[in-house]
Design an enzyme around this catalytic site. Structure first.
Site, PDB file in Angstrom:
ATOM      1  CD  GLU A   1      -2.572  -1.325   2.616  1.00 47.55           C
ATOM      2  OE1 GLU A   1      -3.610  -1.998   2.664  1.00 47.55           O
ATOM      3  OE2 GLU A   1      -1.990  -0.880   3.637  1.00 47.55           O
ATOM      4  CG  LEU A   2       4.819   3.296   2.195  1.00 45.89           C
ATOM      5  CD1 LEU A   2       4.104   4.518   2.748  1.00 45.89           C
ATOM      6  CD2 LEU A   2       5.950   2.877   3.120  1.00 45.89           C
TER       7      LEU A   2
END
Ligand SMILES: *[C@@H]1O[C@H](CO)[C@@H](O)[C@H](O)[C@H]1NC(C)=O
Ligand SMILES: *[C@@H]1O[C@H](CO)[C@@H](O)[C@H](O)[C@H]1NC(C)=O
Ligand SMILES: *[C@@H]1O[C@H](CO)[C@@H](O)[C@H](O)[C@H]1NC(C)=O
Ligand SMILES: *[C@@H]1O[C@H](CO)[C@@H](O)[C@H](O)[C@H]1NC(C)=O
Ligand SMILES: *[C@@H]1O[C@H](CO)[C@@H](O)[C@H](O)[C@H]1NC(C)=O
Ligand SMILES: *[C@@H]1O[C@H](CO)[C@@H](O)[C@H](O)[C@H]1NC(C)=O
Ligand SMILES: *[C@@H]1O[C@H](CO)[C@@H](O)[C@H](O)[C@H]1NC(C)=O
Length: 612
Positions: A498-499
């Site tokens: 996600e990051l």
């Protein structure tokens, strides 16, 4: 002379017959008018020298004319009141003490003669008397012996001015009195006293010479100023008598210099500042070159002197300031009490005049700008306080101000993009943070602030490719909210994915912004490389525990500043919640996932735990 002597004896006889000055017991005698003691009549004589007293009734300002009183049958009597006595004694004539017309001669005077003298003028029907003082000075009080020190107490000196570089002639005062004496021609000796020197004839230089009885100053120098004494010696009845007189000689400016008076103040460009309702003082200084002539300095207001003006608010004073070789500086001050603004329109002239000229000059007046320093200081102080206040307000309330500004001027991103979610929350699974994310963070964002929140574990469909779905969700979100923790984004985790998606999305300009939320303080080194790299560029919002629970706390305000614009005034809160729900419904109606999501809104915990 014979007649003088006969009247003399007559007077003596009358004098001895009336010993007391005051009203005698004889009622036929007139009351005697007492003029008191005359200060002008006071006389100093050097001990051992000759001298005389003049009855002040006949001297200036004279009460009687000696000649006319004699024709009116008056007689003049002399009395003496020695120091320490209270009874007048008639003066008995002798070879030493004699009377001549209105004078009483002492030839010579002795120290014992010091005291009060009274002369009384009387005929049968009228009587006047006046007293005067005689002081017999010891010679060492005047001429201090061979040392020739300046006299301590000089015999009243006459004044004489001699212009520098010019000449003058000194006449010994009262010499003619000695010249009247028949026996011989009097001799005159001149002395000059300065602080340092005593000059005595014939030791003058070529600049000063005694010619006959007079002292000639051929060329005047400043050093020739000072007291000059002349001693007159004459013979009387085989006796040599002396008297000494003094002349105060002053060097004055040469007469060749211009003698017109001039105005020193006001100068041509001088401005007098005045204040309304205050006292104004206009100072005029005039210079009068040495000149034996009357002079004057005065102010006029609209051409009128203060006396002509007759306004009690206006007054003038004059004073002498300095003397410089006969040149004098005089000051006249015009005082205007309670200055009024219409006084500004008047013409104020200072004028000077002497025998050689006249000058006048107008004074320029200006009203002082009525911004008193106190008010100025107050204004400045208020400004400073206001600035300080604004500074404080800004620092304390900058978040509120920013939120307010955004609520008024911020644009709702929903209108400008086609994104589905406001916030995608990325967090480390199975950690302390999970609880925080799923309860607090999500609840407030969704229910109280009205944001649409995407949580992968909740919103993704089972069965799909996690990577693709993650990227797709992140891409459809406006913000990626990263809850950082020590274990966040470990290798190969969902969070890391996600990051990376978020950072890529940000880098590619996909209208995605990453916000860091720190749930618990963590050490820098504990951060994954990607976070460390982006940390500086990203906003970091710190959770402060209990303090941050309230929606009004700094944490939420800070977070709202980073999130898309939503208005949450108390009235609109429910409204925005409804809007959010309605949106969800509409989204879901197109998305066919209705049931699941509505359930999750109601029972988030259960669903999450089952999803995890
Ligand atoms: C005094 O009176 C005489 C004549 O009576 C006159 O000639 C003389 O001028 C007078 N003196 C003064 C000082 O008035
Ligand atoms: C005395 O003097 C006054 C003026 O001083 C005069 O009027 C008066 O006549 C005189 N008296 C006598 C008696 O001469
Ligand atoms: C004045 O001086 C001359 C010459 O020195 C002398 O003969 C004469 O006696 C003096 N006169 C007096 C009054 O001292
Ligand atoms: C008078 O003056 C002469 C000259 O100054 C001096 O010699 C003499 O002693 C003086 N006499 C008296 C009595 O003062
Ligand atoms: C002499 O005259 C000057 C100027 O007028 C004055 O200042 C000074 O005091 C005078 N000296 C004496 C001894 O009178
Ligand atoms: C004010 O000026 C007038 C005119 O010069 C003058 O006569 C008067 O003496 C002055 N007043 C004072 C107090 O000096
Ligand atoms: C005042 O002085 C000015 C010169 O400064 C002059 O022109 C004006 O005539 C004077 N006014 C009076 C009333 O003397």
């Amino acid at each position: 002379m014979a007649s003088f002597i006969s009247t003399f004896f007559l007077l003596v006889v009358v004098a001895t017959a009336t010993p007391a000055v005051s009203q005698s017991s004889d009622p036929s005698e007139p009351m005697c008018y007492d003029w008191g003691e005359s200060s002008e009549g006071a006389v100093s004589i050097l001990d051992g020298e000759a001298g005389w007293l003049s009855c002040p009734l006949f001297s200036h300002p004279s009460v009687y004319n000696y000649s006319s009183t004699q024709s009116a049958g008056h007689n003049l009597f002399w009395y003496r009141l020695p120091d320490g006595h209270d009874l007048e004694q008639p003066i008995t004539s002798s070879s030493r003490i004699s009377k001549d017309r209105d004078r009483l001669w002492l030839q010579p005077a002795t120290a014992a003669d010091t005291g009060q003298y009274i002369c009384m003028l009387r005929n049968k029907s009228s009587c006047s008397k006046i007293a005067m003082r005689l002081k017999v000075l010891r010679p060492d009080e005047v001429l201090q012996g061979a040392n020739c020190k300046p006299p301590v107490a000089a015999v009243a000196a006459s004044q004489m001015n001699i212009p520098i570089q010019e000449g003058g002639i000194l006449d010994c005062p009262d010499l003619q009195e000695a010249a009247k004496m028949p026996e011989s021609k009097p001799n005159v000796t001149w002395y000059h006293f300065t602080e340092k020197h005593c000059n005595k004839a014939p030791f003058w230089g070529s600049d000063r010479q005694q010619k006959g009885d007079k002292l000639h100053v051929h060329i005047m120098y400043v050093s020739y100023q000072g007291l000059y004494f002349c001693t007159v010696s004459y013979q009387r009845r085989g006796q040599t008598l002396n008297f000494t007189r003094s002349i105060n000689v002053t060097a004055v400016q040469p007469s060749s210099l211009p003698k017109q008076p001039s105005i020193l103040n006001p100068t041509r460009d001088q401005i007098y500042t005045v204040k309304q309702n205050m006292e104004a003082r206009l100072v005029c200084r005039g210079m009068f070159p040495h000149l034996v002539s009357p002079w004057d300095i005065w102010w006029t207001v609209d051409g009128k002197t203060v006396d002509q003006l007759g306004d009690s608010r206006f007054s003038n004073t004059s004073r002498h300031v300095s003397y410089d070789y006969g040149d004098r500086i005089e000051v006249s001050e015009l005082v205007i009490k309670d200055f009024q603004s219409e006084d500004l329109n008047r013409e104020y002239n200072c004028s000077v005049r002497n025998a050689r000229g006249f000058d006048t000059r107008a004074a320029k007046l200006q009203e002082e700008v009525s911004l008193p320093s106190v008010e100025l200081g107050c204004g400045l102080g208020v400004t400073l306080v206001l600035m300080l206040l604004l500074f404080v307000v800004y620092h304390v309330f900058w978040l509120e101000l920013l939120l307010l500004y955004r609520s008024w001027f911020g644009t709702d991103e929903r209108h400008t993009d086609d994104k589905e979610y406001d916030v995608y929350i990325s967090y480390a699974r199975n950690g302390e943070e999970e609880q925080f994310v799923l309860t607090t963070l999500r609840r407030v964002l969704e229910n109280e602030l009205g944001y649409s929140v995407c949580i992968f574990d909740r919103d993704s469909l089972p069965g799909g490719t996690i990577t693709d779905e993650t990227l797709s969700f992140v891409a459809r979100s406006r913000r990626l909210l990263v809850v950082v923790s020590p274990g966040y984004a470990s290798q190969g985790s969902q969070a890391l994915l996600e990051l990376k998606a978020g950072i890529d999305g940000m880098a590619l300009g996909g209208h995605l912004r990453v916000i860091l939320v720190q749930y618990k303080p963590i050490r820098w080194q504990g951060w994954v490389r990607e976070l460390r790299r982006t940390r500086v560029a990203l906003a970091l919002v710190r959770w402060k525990g209990e303090k941050s629970r309230e929606l009004t706390s700094r944490f939420w305000k800070r977070l709202r500043v980073e999130l898309p614009v939503r208005t949450v005034s108390s009235g609109e809160e429910d409204n925005s919640k409804e809007v959010a729900l309605m949106r969800l419904h509409s989204q879901n109606s197109t998305n066919s996932q209705t049931g699941l999501i509505t359930n999750m809104v109601k029972e988030p915990h259960k669903v999450f735990s089952s999803a995890a």
